[in-house]
Structures are given as C-alpha cells and as structure tokens.
Design an enzyme around this catalytic site. Structure first.
Site, mmCIF file in Angstrom:
data_model
loop_
_atom_site.group_PDB
_atom_site.id
_atom_site.type_symbol
_atom_site.label_atom_id
_atom_site.label_comp_id
_atom_site.label_asym_id
_atom_site.label_seq_id
_atom_site.Cartn_x
_atom_site.Cartn_y
_atom_site.Cartn_z
ATOM 1 N N ASP A 89 0.696 6.420 9.364
ATOM 2 C CA ASP A 89 -0.124 6.294 10.576
ATOM 3 C C ASP A 89 0.713 5.916 11.785
ATOM 4 O O ASP A 89 0.674 6.575 12.833
ATOM 5 C CB ASP A 89 -1.223 5.249 10.381
ATOM 6 C CG ASP A 89 -2.307 5.720 9.427
ATOM 7 O OD1 ASP A 89 -2.357 6.926 9.134
ATOM 8 O OD2 ASP A 89 -3.104 4.875 8.977
ATOM 9 N N ARG B 8 -2.951 -11.806 11.566
ATOM 10 C CA ARG B 8 -3.129 -11.021 12.788
ATOM 11 C C ARG B 8 -2.818 -11.792 14.067
ATOM 12 O O ARG B 8 -2.205 -11.238 14.985
ATOM 13 C CB ARG B 8 -4.538 -10.423 12.839
ATOM 14 C CG ARG B 8 -4.831 -9.384 11.750
ATOM 15 C CD ARG B 8 -3.672 -8.450 11.554
ATOM 16 N NE ARG B 8 -3.937 -7.358 10.629
ATOM 17 C CZ ARG B 8 -3.082 -6.951 9.703
ATOM 18 N NH1 ARG B 8 -1.929 -7.574 9.565
ATOM 19 N NH2 ARG B 8 -3.378 -5.931 8.913
ATOM 20 N N ASP C 130 -9.471 -5.435 11.903
ATOM 21 C CA ASP C 130 -8.169 -5.674 12.522
ATOM 22 C C ASP C 130 -8.127 -5.297 13.998
ATOM 23 O O ASP C 130 -7.425 -5.932 14.784
ATOM 24 C CB ASP C 130 -7.079 -4.926 11.757
ATOM 25 C CG ASP C 130 -6.654 -5.657 10.497
ATOM 26 O OD1 ASP C 130 -6.981 -6.845 10.377
ATOM 27 O OD2 ASP C 130 -6.001 -5.044 9.646
ATOM 28 N N SER D 151 -5.481 1.817 0.099
ATOM 29 C CA SER D 151 -5.065 1.268 1.383
ATOM 30 C C SER D 151 -4.743 -0.204 1.159
ATOM 31 O O SER D 151 -5.602 -0.968 0.700
ATOM 32 C CB SER D 151 -6.192 1.420 2.408
ATOM 33 O OG SER D 151 -5.852 0.761 3.605
#
Length: 408
Positions: A14, A94, A123, A178
């Site tokens: 990605d 994060r 996210d 994932s």
C-alpha cells in the site's frame, strides 16, 4: 523546489504504491518516514525499496523506548483495556507515530502528511487527531478516502500500478491476513476471521505464540518487580521496559499466553473481528494488577477501574493529545506512588497462575485477615456496623410490609 509530503511508510504494498501516486497526482517530493515501534524484520530492505519506488528521502525513526516508557507504561498503570479484552496494542502506537511524523514534517518544511489507513478503520482517526493536535496547519492526505483519484481497490491493482511506473517489487497478489505489529502485540484481520462463525486457523494466524494446547507440559516461573508502578526487573535482572516486554513476549509466546479472539466496536460505528497476540503485555498487565490488589485501598481501586475504562476509550479513539487524557493520567500516576514490590507467577498452557506477591506498602494485615482473633479487630464492632449498613434495607422492608397490611 517542489513542495514536500511526509509519507507514513511501512514498506508494504500500500505505502509503496503511494510514493509514485503522490508524485503523479500532487507533484510532491515524497519523504518516507518509517516509525520503528518494534516491528522487527519488517524493517529489512526499506531503504532500497523506498529509493526504487522514487522516494526523495527515507527516515527510519527508532521510538521503541519512547513508545514503551511514555505510552505503554501509562496504559499498564491505568489498567486500560478496551471492551474488557483489547490491550490497545495498535491504539497506543498511533500517537507516538503521529508525533514523530509531525517532527519530521517540521524538519523538512513539508506542507502535508500522508497516511495509508483505510476509510473504514480506526487508524485514520488516530493519525489525524494526533496530527491536528500537534500541527493544525499541516495538510493531511488520506488516499483511501479520495476515491476520485485513488482508484486502486485490490492488491492486483496496486501491483499493476507499480509495474506501470517501472517499480518491480517482491509482492504477489495472493491474499493474506492484514497484520499490524509492534513490540506490544500483533493484530490479525481478514480471511476466515471476517466471519465470526468460523474458528481462527491458529496454525496459520499466530506469529508470536503457540496455541495453549501446543504449549509445553511444564510450568515456567516468572518474577517481576515494580517501583512506583514501573516494571524494573524480570527474574532478578534489571532491564529497560522495552527489554522486559521483549523477554515476556518470548516466555508468554512459548506458553500460549495472551491470545484473544474479539469482535470489537470500531469508532466509525461498525463491528470488526480480529485475533490479537499480546503475550508479554498480558503478563505485564496481570502482574501490575496483582500488585495493586495488595497496595491500593478499596475506594481507590473502584475509582481506578472506572477511570481505567475511560482511559482505554480515550486511547482507542485517538484522543491521546487531549486535556482529558492528561487529566486521567495525572490521576493514575497519583495512585502509583506505593505500587512497589515483587510479583511471582507461573505460566502454563495459556494461564497465568499466582505464586506470591510482596510489597513494603502492602495493606494486607494478617492479624486482621486471619480467622484467629487479633488485637486490631473486635468482632462485637460488626454489630453496630451491620445495623447501620443495613438500615436502608430494613426501613424499606418495614415500609413494604406496612403498605401491604393497609392494602389488605
């Protein structure tokens, strides 16, 4: 000179595809920034891949100790668990990533920060709330929400896009789980996990751990010491928090500790199903909780449970850089002054079994707790206490009896 964009770069398909996409659609110089929160081998080969993909520069920023000391430890001290199961592995990472992205953007005089989070997940919220709180003037680019110019919808599309731009990478189009990995945990989504009616294929899913059924038939003894709520030693050896977590991951993984299968409520409103491996984190949270049982008074423990749940929700929703998180953490830190001592336990086939807890600040008093009458407790005192404690119940029962009598 071209304007610059800082790309949150993992080296995966990605974010690799995003490099030529950003250059083509925005005419930016792309500054790749990979934030190392303990991803391990996932960082291998990033420099070559970023350069091959057309990046102007690559930063690999090691924030492992900052992540552990300033983000993980406060969550452990708070007992922060989202929806009774999730130990916030992705959520905690994060804000430290967003903070470092902003620092690199300032250093490079970048006008924008780009992330590859999807429009369905948590996210995007966590990254963007962090960036907005720390750098409200910097533009945020979220390609997965820009469906007019981001037209790729599959791994095949992304591979074809890269190849059309002369980028030939060692990725194939086969679908896989994932995953998100850092020092604290690994999350897994996709494939059979998208159907809550199906059991996880643990032989394929697990990375850090073995299923409890395949763990050794022998116990593993572990001891951890804390000072003011911060882990200091493991099995008698002084270590940094990051080193303690690393070793606990090994010990916990070998014994099938910390594997959860959860359907959680995302911030955006949908439910999602995933499997999380948090072997070291599960042990550390349990050890800290065991020590608090010994040293915190009843009222403080009750309030801490409530605020710990609130703390978890704040972190899950990406609100780290807020006055509320600061206020909650200030309360938690005030409770940790006497959370000092040693916790012993045994690991066995997915279980953490207590083996003794000691603290110089223990509130446990054997004279009070023993069935043998001690000097500090007079059994007769319980008469008046129970009379007053039960008075509301007695008054209500008398009222109901009188009302029933009148009615009849």
């Amino acid at each position: 000179m071209k304007e610059k964009v800082v790309l949150a770069y993992s080296g995966g398909l990605d974010t690799t595809a995003l490099i030529p996409w950003l250059k083509e659609n925005f005419n930016y110089d792309v500054i790749c920034c990979c934030i190392n929160c303990g991803q391990g081998a996932e960082l291998d080969g990033l420099a070559e891949r970023a350069a091959l993909s057309g990046a102007a520069k690559l930063y690999i920023e090691d924030v492992v100790d900052e992540f552990c000391d300033e983000y993980i430890v406060p969550c452990v001290q708070a007992g922060a668990v989202y929806e009774n199961k999730y130990l916030l592995g992705t959520s905690m990472a994060r804000p430290v990533i967003a903070k470092r992205l902003v620092e690199i953007a300032r250093k490079e005089n970048a006008v924008a920060i780009c992330h590859g989070a999807t429009g369905k997940g948590n996210d995007q919220i966590r990254f963007e709330l962090g960036i907005k709180a720390l750098a409200p003037d910097i533009k945020i680019i979220a390609p997965w929400r820009m469906t007019d110019i981001w037209t790729m919808q599959s791994r095949e599309d992304e591979i074809a896009f890269c190849e059309a731009h002369g980028i030939h990478l060692p990725f194939d189009a086969s679908h896989s789980y994932s995953r998100d990995r850092n020092l604290w945990h690994i999350s897994h989504e996709g494939l059979e996990l998208e159907n809550p009616a199906e059991a996880p294929n643990y032989d394929h899913v697990l990375v850090l751990s073995v299923p409890p059924q395949k763990a050794p038939d022998a116990e593993t003894e572990v001891s951890i010491t804390f000072e003011a709520g911060v882990p200091k030693t493991l099995n008698g050896k002084a270590m940094k928090v990051s080193e303690i977590i690393t070793e606990l991951n090994r010990l916990g993984g070998e014994n099938g500790i910390g594997i959860i299968d959860i359907v959680e409520n995302r911030v955006v409103g949908m439910k999602s199903r995933g499997v999380y491996e948090t072997p070291g984190g599960t042990i550390l949270m349990e050890a800290h909780a065991q020590l608090e049982e010994l040293v915190l008074d009843r009222d403080t423990m009750e309030m801490k449970k409530k605020l710990g749940s609130q703390f978890a929700q704040v972190v899950y929703e990406g609100k780290w850089f807020t006055p509320l998180r600061e206020a909650l953490q200030a309360f938690v830190e005030s409770t940790q002054k006497y959370v000092t001592g040693e916790v012993k336990f045994k690991l066995y086939k997915g279980n953490i079994i207590k083996a003794g807890t000691t603290s110089p600040y223990s509130l446990y008093n054997e004279s009070l707790a023993s069935f043998t009458t001690g000097d500090l407790y007079d059994h007769h005192d319980a008469d008046g206490f129970i009379t007053l404690f039960g008075l509301p119940l007695k008054v209500r029962a008398m009222m109901l009896a009188e009302a029933e009598k009148k009615q009849n």
